[in-house]
Design a protein around this motif. Sequence first.
Motif, PDB file in Angstrom:
ATOM      1  N   ASP A 124     -31.828  -6.749  17.517  1.00 44.21           N
ATOM      2  CA  ASP A 124     -32.780  -5.803  17.233  1.00 44.21           C
ATOM      3  C   ASP A 124     -32.927  -5.512  15.876  1.00 44.21           C
ATOM      4  OD1 ASP A 124     -33.400  -5.632  20.155  1.00 44.21           O
ATOM      5  OD2 ASP A 124     -32.143  -3.678  20.270  1.00 44.21           O
ATOM      6  N   GLY A 125     -34.214  -5.326  15.197  1.00 46.82           N
ATOM      7  CA  GLY A 125     -34.508  -5.122  13.858  1.00 46.82           C
ATOM      8  C   GLY A 125     -34.894  -3.626  13.759  1.00 46.82           C
ATOM      9  N   GLU A 126     -34.958  -2.811  14.583  1.00 46.12           N
ATOM     10  CA  GLU A 126     -35.465  -1.496  14.623  1.00 46.12           C
ATOM     11  C   GLU A 126     -34.624  -0.829  15.595  1.00 46.12           C
ATOM     12  OE1 GLU A 126     -37.644  -0.352  12.662  1.00 46.12           O
ATOM     13  OE2 GLU A 126     -38.338  -2.143  11.821  1.00 46.12           O
ATOM     14  N   THR A 172     -23.241 -16.562   4.320  1.00 45.18           N
ATOM     15  CA  THR A 172     -23.277 -15.247   3.581  1.00 45.18           C
ATOM     16  C   THR A 172     -23.597 -14.141   4.587  1.00 45.18           C
ATOM     17  OG1 THR A 172     -25.353 -15.899   2.895  1.00 45.18           O
ATOM     18  CG2 THR A 172     -23.751 -16.304   1.231  1.00 45.18           C
ATOM     19  N   PRO A 173     -23.327 -13.044   4.671  1.00 45.54           N
ATOM     20  CA  PRO A 173     -23.415 -11.976   5.376  1.00 45.54           C
ATOM     21  C   PRO A 173     -25.141 -11.505   5.017  1.00 45.54           C
ATOM     22  CG  PRO A 173     -22.163 -11.067   3.697  1.00 45.54           C
ATOM     23  CD  PRO A 173     -22.326 -12.483   3.412  1.00 45.54           C
ATOM     24  N   HIS A 174     -25.733 -11.187   6.265  1.00 43.77           N
ATOM     25  CA  HIS A 174     -27.177 -10.952   6.076  1.00 43.77           C
ATOM     26  C   HIS A 174     -27.356  -9.515   6.978  1.00 43.77           C
ATOM     27  CE1 HIS A 174     -31.705 -11.307   6.025  1.00 43.77           C
ATOM     28  NE2 HIS A 174     -31.399 -10.910   7.154  1.00 43.77           N
ATOM     29  N   LEU A 175     -28.198  -8.528   6.693  1.00 42.96           N
ATOM     30  CA  LEU A 175     -28.130  -7.259   7.415  1.00 42.96           C
ATOM     31  C   LEU A 175     -29.760  -7.671   8.073  1.00 42.96           C
ATOM     32  CD1 LEU A 175     -26.611  -4.485   5.020  1.00 42.96           C
ATOM     33  CD2 LEU A 175     -25.558  -5.994   6.900  1.00 42.96           C
ATOM     34  N   LYS A 176     -29.788  -6.997   9.173  1.00 36.79           N
ATOM     35  CA  LYS A 176     -31.254  -6.968  10.010  1.00 36.79           C
ATOM     36  C   LYS A 176     -31.707  -5.538  10.150  1.00 36.79           C
ATOM     37  CE  LYS A 176     -33.704  -9.005  13.456  1.00 36.79           C
ATOM     38  NZ  LYS A 176     -33.777 -10.258  14.605  1.00 36.79           N
ATOM     39  N   ARG A 177     -30.710  -4.484  10.288  1.00 39.18           N
ATOM     40  CA  ARG A 177     -31.415  -3.057  10.428  1.00 39.18           C
ATOM     41  C   ARG A 177     -30.121  -2.196   9.784  1.00 39.18           C
ATOM     42  NH1 ARG A 177     -29.418  -3.763  16.053  1.00 39.18           N
ATOM     43  NH2 ARG A 177     -28.676  -1.997  16.766  1.00 39.18           N
ATOM     44  N   ILE A 178     -30.349  -0.914   9.403  1.00 34.03           N
ATOM     45  CA  ILE A 178     -29.549   0.103   9.085  1.00 34.03           C
ATOM     46  C   ILE A 178     -30.018   1.323   9.801  1.00 34.03           C
ATOM     47  CG2 ILE A 178     -28.594   1.274   7.317  1.00 34.03           C
ATOM     48  CD1 ILE A 178     -29.153  -1.008   5.314  1.00 34.03           C
ATOM     49  N   GLU A 179     -29.405   1.826  10.713  1.00 31.86           N
ATOM     50  CA  GLU A 179     -29.649   2.908  11.496  1.00 31.86           C
ATOM     51  C   GLU A 179     -28.954   4.226  10.830  1.00 31.86           C
ATOM     52  OE1 GLU A 179     -28.434   2.711  15.509  1.00 31.86           O
ATOM     53  OE2 GLU A 179     -29.982   0.837  15.956  1.00 31.86           O
ATOM     54  N   GLU A 180     -29.664   5.185  10.836  1.00 31.54           N
ATOM     55  CA  GLU A 180     -29.209   6.734  10.571  1.00 31.54           C
ATOM     56  C   GLU A 180     -28.816   7.453  11.798  1.00 31.54           C
ATOM     57  OE1 GLU A 180     -31.177  11.001   9.232  1.00 31.54           O
ATOM     58  OE2 GLU A 180     -32.056   9.047   8.687  1.00 31.54           O
ATOM     59  N   ARG A 181     -27.298   7.798  11.708  1.00 31.64           N
ATOM     60  CA  ARG A 181     -26.722   8.452  12.779  1.00 31.64           C
ATOM     61  C   ARG A 181     -26.305   9.830  12.486  1.00 31.64           C
ATOM     62  NH1 ARG A 181     -24.463   4.142  15.982  1.00 31.64           N
ATOM     63  NH2 ARG A 181     -26.023   2.484  16.460  1.00 31.64           N
ATOM     64  N   ASP A 182     -25.938  10.377  13.385  1.00 30.93           N
ATOM     65  CA  ASP A 182     -25.237  11.754  13.556  1.00 30.93           C
ATOM     66  C   ASP A 182     -25.802  12.720  12.623  1.00 30.93           C
ATOM     67  OD1 ASP A 182     -23.282  10.741  15.302  1.00 30.93           O
ATOM     68  OD2 ASP A 182     -22.167  10.169  13.687  1.00 30.93           O
ATOM     69  N   ASN A 183     -27.199  12.808  12.872  1.00 30.97           N
ATOM     70  CA  ASN A 183     -28.102  13.647  12.157  1.00 30.97           C
ATOM     71  C   ASN A 183     -28.106  13.462  10.472  1.00 30.97           C
ATOM     72  OD1 ASN A 183     -29.043  15.170  14.242  1.00 30.97           O
ATOM     73  ND2 ASN A 183     -27.169  16.300  14.225  1.00 30.97           N
ATOM     74  N   GLY A 184     -27.840  12.060  10.058  1.00 33.75           N
ATOM     75  CA  GLY A 184     -27.891  11.676   8.857  1.00 33.75           C
ATOM     76  C   GLY A 184     -26.555  11.609   8.101  1.00 33.75           C
ATOM     77  N   THR A 185     -25.669  11.819   8.598  1.00 32.46           N
ATOM     78  CA  THR A 185     -24.294  12.046   7.890  1.00 32.46           C
ATOM     79  C   THR A 185     -23.632  10.655   7.963  1.00 32.46           C
ATOM     80  OG1 THR A 185     -22.990  12.455   9.891  1.00 32.46           O
ATOM     81  CG2 THR A 185     -23.898  14.120   8.562  1.00 32.46           C
ATOM     82  N   ASP A 186     -24.155   9.640   9.027  1.00 34.11           N
ATOM     83  CA  ASP A 186     -23.545   8.280   8.776  1.00 34.11           C
ATOM     84  C   ASP A 186     -24.644   7.358   8.879  1.00 34.11           C
ATOM     85  OD1 ASP A 186     -21.262   6.540   9.240  1.00 34.11           O
ATOM     86  OD2 ASP A 186     -22.576   6.222  11.256  1.00 34.11           O
ATOM     87  N   ILE A 187     -24.487   6.222   8.475  1.00 36.40           N
ATOM     88  CA  ILE A 187     -25.385   4.881   8.704  1.00 36.40           C
ATOM     89  C   ILE A 187     -24.509   3.781   9.152  1.00 36.40           C
ATOM     90  CG2 ILE A 187     -26.880   5.547   6.925  1.00 36.40           C
ATOM     91  CD1 ILE A 187     -25.532   3.154   5.171  1.00 36.40           C
ATOM     92  N   HIS A 188     -25.207   3.089  10.102  1.00 41.56           N
ATOM     93  CA  HIS A 188     -24.642   1.856  10.697  1.00 41.56           C
ATOM     94  C   HIS A 188     -25.382   0.713  10.506  1.00 41.56           C
ATOM     95  CE1 HIS A 188     -22.268   0.369  14.393  1.00 41.56           C
ATOM     96  NE2 HIS A 188     -22.201  -0.507  13.480  1.00 41.56           N
ATOM     97  N   ALA A 189     -24.899  -0.168   9.688  1.00 41.87           N
ATOM     98  CA  ALA A 189     -25.714  -1.383   9.396  1.00 41.87           C
ATOM     99  C   ALA A 189     -25.365  -2.610  10.469  1.00 41.87           C
ATOM    100  CB  ALA A 189     -25.307  -1.827   7.867  1.00 41.87           C
ATOM    101  N   PHE A 190     -26.444  -3.475  10.743  1.00 42.64           N
ATOM    102  CA  PHE A 190     -26.372  -4.266  11.766  1.00 42.64           C
ATOM    103  C   PHE A 190     -26.860  -5.873  11.082  1.00 42.64           C
ATOM    104  CE2 PHE A 190     -26.201  -0.527  14.181  1.00 42.64           C
ATOM    105  CZ  PHE A 190     -25.452  -0.811  15.269  1.00 42.64           C
TER     106      PHE A 190
END
Length: 356
Positions: A198-200, A280-298
């Motif tokens: 998923d990209g979104e 090389t590593p490549h990122l497809k999405r970066i999610e905002e988690r926990d009301n903006g205190t954490d991000i999770h990159a996939f």
Amino acid sequence: MSYSRRWLLRGVGASACGAVVAGCLSGDPSTGNGNGTGNTNNTDGTNDTDENGDDPGDTDDHSIDGRLHNESDSERTFEVTILEGEEVVADDEATVEAGETKTLPAFGRPGQPRTFDVTVEETTATETLAFDVEATPEKKDGHVDITYTAEGALEIAFTPRKDESESGVVVDEPPYEVSEPACSDGERDPLWLCANMDGEPSLTFSQVETPSSILLEEGLAYESRNAEMEFYGTVLTSEDDLERVDRDPNDDVADLIEETDLENEAILVVQTGWGSGTVTPHLKRIEERDNGTDIHAFGCYRRPCEGTDDITFRTVLARFERPSALKSATVSLTVDADTRATFDASGEVVGAAQNR
């Protein structure tokens, strides 16, 4: 996020409600009356048990939780009925905000098959899950993932507990289908590992990939490597942080850093090792988690058909839209068709003992 009542998955057998039916799910969990997580007690002080000797009112051994994922752009209500055979053992609903996940406790335990009937809006789905995993004391043994997709479809799947090494990397299988394409005339999409990811939803970001360190005095070091898979991540949020990066050898890196607006953006640096510099590593999405205190990159490894036989580390920098309360970051990378690695971008090198 909200849900209408407290979820309780009960065992099959005698209880304070007799046979377990829909509607016998809520109550005061502190009273021990069979409607909460306390024991179901008889008046003589003994506990009712089912045919397996288990207390049906005690959910402490129900080590499989549920997760409701709403990937659509508006609030959705999940109606979930759980059955053992033809008998309803739980029936309730939960409302999940757009792009968010709600965790619900006590969906079941290993070796206890359940059937899930789920309705969201006009979409319905039914799936029977076997929970064919070994129980591990004092740990969650997995999750039932119920996903309402951005396209309005429903997906129900069991995700077993991840295997976590002592060194801080969680290794599991990609939670989506991965098919390795054949090389035609020596060419294929090098991002085939990300094809079905998923990209979104995602924060806005830009990235630069490079087969070099770019960090001046930190991160992976070839002379000190102690695992076949090693990872390092950190987040740059200030001008002082940017001084940790060597911009000279790479114009793309220098441009990304110089164009960063630190009032509204930050930079995630991810290093991986060890192997060919063509991977090389490549990122497809970066999610905002926990009301903006954490991000999770996939993301995933870029794996072209042809590669060099060198052994080096690989790096990706991602400039992303910065949540105002950002405190931490997590990264999940699919490294091959059977393996995903998840680790914290904490400024510490972590490793997995085996590269599958």
